[in-house]
Write an enzyme that holds these catalytic residues in place. Structure first.
Site, PDB file in Angstrom:
ATOM      1  N   LYS A 102      44.238  39.069  18.942  1.00  6.79           N
ATOM      2  CA  LYS A 102      43.781  37.684  18.363  1.00  6.79           C
ATOM      3  C   LYS A 102      42.701  37.362  19.545  1.00  6.79           C
ATOM      4  O   LYS A 102      42.862  36.839  20.123  1.00  6.79           O
ATOM      5  CB  LYS A 102      44.947  36.837  18.036  1.00  6.79           C
ATOM      6  N   GLY A 163      47.640  22.420  18.530  1.00  6.84           N
ATOM      7  CA  GLY A 163      48.337  21.835  18.696  1.00  6.84           C
ATOM      8  C   GLY A 163      47.960  20.283  18.507  1.00  6.84           C
ATOM      9  O   GLY A 163      48.764  19.264  18.786  1.00  6.84           O
ATOM     10  N   ALA A 189      44.957  27.023  14.146  1.00  3.59           N
ATOM     11  CA  ALA A 189      45.297  25.715  14.490  1.00  3.59           C
ATOM     12  C   ALA A 189      44.870  24.894  13.614  1.00  3.59           C
ATOM     13  O   ALA A 189      43.971  24.371  12.984  1.00  3.59           O
ATOM     14  CB  ALA A 189      44.375  26.091  15.680  1.00  3.59           C
ATOM     15  N   GLY A 190      45.897  23.582  14.418  1.00  2.00           N
ATOM     16  CA  GLY A 190      44.922  21.952  13.715  1.00  2.00           C
ATOM     17  C   GLY A 190      46.744  21.825  12.430  1.00  2.00           C
ATOM     18  O   GLY A 190      46.563  20.501  12.201  1.00  2.00           O
ATOM     19  N   ASN A 211      51.485  27.489  15.211  1.00  2.00           N
ATOM     20  CA  ASN A 211      52.631  27.684  16.121  1.00  2.00           C
ATOM     21  C   ASN A 211      52.952  26.819  16.488  1.00  2.00           C
ATOM     22  O   ASN A 211      54.319  26.096  16.107  1.00  2.00           O
ATOM     23  CB  ASN A 211      51.771  28.597  17.550  1.00  2.00           C
ATOM     24  N   THR A 212      52.319  25.430  16.883  1.00  2.00           N
ATOM     25  CA  THR A 212      53.044  24.298  17.111  1.00  2.00           C
ATOM     26  C   THR A 212      53.701  23.172  16.177  1.00  2.00           C
ATOM     27  O   THR A 212      54.749  22.732  16.038  1.00  2.00           O
ATOM     28  CB  THR A 212      52.085  22.978  18.584  1.00  2.00           C
TER      29      THR A 212
END
Length: 261
Positions: A102, A163, A189-190, A211-212
């Site tokens: 990545k 995040g 992301a987001g 992830n987050t």
């Protein structure tokens, strides 16, 4: 007429799950592993520069990742130049992690937005060296096309800053990217909650990386299950085809044979 489904395939490898997870920010390695299992994911990212190479046994993150089931996707988090990113990918290969990477080249510490010029530069080098490159990029169709032309196996536009949990801020641009490139488009992301993942999939993207949203949830394992269901539901909704948006109401009951008093 519904859209015909097709397998989620990257560089000739087909995946059953359209959900890709990270390995950072979890309360514990055990919870991370349980989230990977509950989500059904088949690919996880690992920040190479954050790895504690001296850790052993249960203290080592790598010992909590089921390499028999999960494809490893080392990422270049914390890299701000193409040179740093390329060196990090080479290190990942030397460590026996993967030739799949990545690619993440950041341009700003506050927003964590990608430096697209450096990303494209790094992608060209890595592809020539035989890496399978999945780049984190902006929601810009022109950059997406450049990354595809560079030989990237997919493009991964952000939905919002890393995040942030802000959700899909610019669905129009994601659609433009889908129209522009032929390689898989993965929202990266987001995402903040399950509805964000469903909305992303409803746009027609191949997969969602997060992830987050899971690691930072009050109950990460339950959120992992929710995300699995959301990604599947979003894909089904995309394939089924939503009804057109209308300015006015439309009765759902037929008027034929209506009884008049």
């Amino acid at each position: 007429m519904s859209i015909q489904d097709k397998p989620f395939t990257i560089a000739g490898v087909t995946f059953s799950s359209r959900l890709i997870l990270g390995t950072g920010k979890y309360p514990s390695h055990d919870i991370m592993k349980r989230c990977h299992e509950s989500s059904g994911t088949e690919m996880v990212t690992v920040a190479v520069r954050r790895l504690d190479l001296k850790a052993t046994g249960e203290a080592s993150l790598m010992n909590w990742i089921d390499r028999n089931r999960l494809r490893l996707l080392p990422n270049t988090a914390l890299c701000y130049t193409a040179d740093d990113a390329v060196r990090t990918c080479r290190l990942a290969e030397e460590l026996g992690m993967s030739k799949w990477v990545k690619l993440e080249v950041l341009g700003d510490e506050k927003t964590l937005y990608p430096d697209v010029e450096e990303t494209v530069k790094a992608a060209r080098i890595l592809v020539k060296e035989g890496f399978t490159v999945l780049p984190y990029t902006s929601d810009d169709p022109i950059t997406a096309r450049k990354l595809e032309d560079a030989g990237c196996a997919a493009v991964m536009p952000l939905a919002a800053p890393i995040g942030s949990g802000l959700g899909i801020r610019n669905p129009h641009n994601i659609r433009l990217i889908l129209e522009t490139v032929k390689v898989p488009v993965i929202v990266d992301a987001g995402v903040g909650t399950a509805s964000d993942a469903a909305i992303a999939m409803e746009l027609g993207v191949e997969a969602v990386l997060m992830n987050t949203a899971i690691a930072g949830a009050q109950d990460p394992v339950r959120m992992a299950v929710a995300m699995k269901k959301a990604v599947e539901a979003g894909r089904d909704a995309y394939l089924a085809g939503r009804i057109p948006r209308k300015a006015y109401g439309s009765a759902s009951s037929p008027i034929d044979g209506l009884v008049h008093h």
